[in-house]
Design an enzyme around this catalytic site. Structure first.
Site, PDB file in Angstrom:
ATOM      1  N   GLU A  98       0.783  -1.206   0.088  1.00  0.00           N
ATOM      2  CA  GLU A  98      -0.150  -0.152   0.036  1.00  0.00           C
ATOM      3  C   GLU A  98       0.811   1.297  -0.159  1.00  0.00           C
ATOM      4  OE1 GLU A  98      -1.855   3.160   0.757  1.00  0.00           O
ATOM      5  OE2 GLU A  98      -1.844   2.564   2.580  1.00  0.00           O
ATOM      6  N   CYS A 132      -2.196   8.739   3.680  1.00  0.00           N
ATOM      7  CA  CYS A 132      -2.218   8.707   2.262  1.00  0.00           C
ATOM      8  C   CYS A 132      -3.604   8.758   1.716  1.00  0.00           C
ATOM      9  CB  CYS A 132      -1.723   7.125   1.867  1.00  0.00           C
ATOM     10  SG  CYS A 132      -2.579   5.990   2.823  1.00  0.00           S
TER      11      CYS A 132
END
Length: 515
Positions: A286, A320
């Site tokens: 990720e 993020c």
């Protein structure tokens, strides 16, 4: 009997009782500042001469702890322990493994404010953000424990009268977990226990900026009954320990959360087959995002402005999933732009200890310098509406910053900044807004503020992100409710906190018995 899963509730710090409990927890954590923390390999505490120094990003003179630093030799020792332990751990009862997670969740829940206080100190998180991080760690433990119980007997497949067929999941082997500093408790805990509860053994290399909270998790898991050698705690430099373990022929999978630069490097290195390696390594990666909130001309404009500001500046934009771009219909652009500026001017950045600031610091000097460089770029590319300044004399503080009237292809509209900077641009219609929203290499989160149902469905079909939200901000996914993971350069879309996440840590095996 295991009760149905529900996410951990958040703490209301406007209540004096809760506020006082948090202040008491901070005092307790402050009493532990400056302690030394060893590696944990096979249950053995190992102290090294070289140390990682973890500091409070809001007060860089305050040392959180001195953490022993692993090297290649110790990484190899940890690999041998994990490889050996896997032979017994892989056959352990999944219910036993799940119970460790449930017990660990109960321990953390009882000491919730204490763990949140650690996050305020080591991660520079405001109370609300720290509390949410701790709650998410509890959620991962509770949710993955239940998911393992659901998967332990496999999945039904068809049989014929002459045979009995079964399909079940078995663990992979030794996993290397490389966790990030931004969700220093939640993501670190979630990635670690997902690998463990599925029957794998783990080499945990936490972010060098936040290694102490990972040690605290190890203590909790040991108290909950985790056998020695199943998870091994080996903080150390990525270029030495990280690369060595990613390349290692006995590494079966790598679970990484962090930057695109490091993630793509891990992906590339893991693809190489080394001598003695008899599998293709799996990667669960990720990375970052360049997340967009789209504002339609048929929208609640106050909701739009609030969503942009909250999503852009929560935890100083160091998520993020943070909103770093807003694409606004030209009919309402000026109104939204003005309101975003007003709301941003109301925010302040400062030491989160007393909970008087919306924002805390950014994580370290490197982050501060990078973000301020992007601020200078933004001044050349658009209009600076708010902020644009910082102070790194005591901690690493950057004021919330808004740039307007940007070209969609401007650098600060394309490159991940990972700080409290948001850019605004306009679109002539909704179709162009979605096109602009999709014009980055990332595809993690996005939001659409609109009351037009046809436009919602258009976005549902065409806005290419892993997590899309309507009429709310683009952050704050909840485990089990909004499985989280992105497309394109945002990663492998493994959907943390989702119903199929654990399967990434296992492999399917079919058995067929003839009668």
């Amino acid at each position: 009997m295991v009760v149905p899963y529900k996410h951990e509730p958040f703490t209301d710090f406007t209540l004096e009782e809760n506020r006082q409990e948090m202040l008491n927890a901070l005092k307790k954590v402050e009493a532990d500042l400056g302690k030394e923390y060893p590696l944990i390999i096979g249950g053995e505490r190992i102290t090294t001469e070289e140390k990682i120094v973890s500091v409070n990003p809001a007060n860089k003179e305050e040392v959180i702890g001195y953490v022993s630093k692993a090297n290649k030799d110790l990484a190899e020792k940890a690999m041998q322990v994990a490889d050996s332990t896997f032979e017994t751990w892989r056959t352990s009862d999944p219910k036993f493994r799940a119970d460790i997670l449930f017990r660990a969740a109960a321990i953390i829940r009882r000491r919730k404010h204490e763990f949140s206080a650690h996050l305020v100190k080591e991660g520079g998180k405001p109370w609300k953000e720290a509390d949410a991080d701790t709650a998410e760690a509890i959620d991962f433990l509770e949710y993955y424990g239940r998911q393992m119980l659901a998967l332990k007997d496999g999945v039904k497949v068809e049989s014929r009268p002459i045979e009995y067929n079964q399909y079940h999941y078995i663990p992979l082997g030794v996993g290397v977990v490389i966790s990030p500093w931004n969700f220093l408790f939640a993501i670190m805990a979630g990635t670690t226990v997902a690998a463990m509860v599925t029957g794998n053994t783990v080499l945990l290399k936490p972010a060098s900026a936040t290694p102490v909270i990972a040690y605290k998790l190890m203590e909790v898991l040991e108290e909950a009954g985790l056998p020695a050698g199943v998870i091994n705690y080996i903080p150390g430099p990525g270029g030495e320990v990280g690369d060595y373990l990613v390349d290692h022929p006995r590494t079966r999978f790598v679970s990484f959360t962090g930057s695109r630069e490091v993630g793509t490097r891990i992906f590339e290195r893991a693809a190489k087959v080394h001598e003695g390696q008899k599998w293709l390594k799996r990667t669960i990666i990720e990375m970052g995002g360049k997340d967009t909130i789209v504002v339609d001309n048929e929208a609640d404009l106050e909701l739009a402005a609030q969503s942009i500001v909250q999503s852009a500046f929560g935890f100083s934009g160091q998520k993020c999933s943070a909103c770093s771009r807003a694409v606004i219909h030209e009919d309402v652009y000026d109104q939204v732009k003005a309101r975003v500026a007003e709301l941003t001017k109301e925010l302040s950045a400062g030491n989160p200890h007393d909970n008087s600031h919306f924002m805390g610091p950014v994580i370290d000097q490197g982050a501060y310098d990078k973000i301020m460089e992007y601020v200078e770029i933004g001044k050349k590319e658009g209009e600076l509406l708010v902020g644009g300044d910082g102070d790194d004399s005591k901690g690493w503080f950057i004021n919330p910053t808004v740039f307007a009237d940007l070209d969609p292809k401007a650098r600060i509209m394309q490159e991940e900044i990972f700080g409290p900077v948001v850019g605004l641009t306009k679109a002539k219609d909704f179709t162009e807004a979605i096109k602009i929203a999709n014009n980055t290499e990332y595809g993690l989160t996005g939001a659409v503020i609109t009351n037009n149902r046809a436009h919602q469905e258009q976005a549902r079909r065409d806005f290419h992100v892993g997590n899309l939200y309507f009429n709310r901000g683009c952050t704050a996914a909840i485990v089990g409710y909004q499985p989280f993971g992105g497309f394109n350069m945002s990663g492998t879309d493994s959907k943390a906190g989702g119903p199929d996440y654990l399967i990434h840590h296992m492999q399917g095996k079919t058995t067929s018995e003839m009668f």
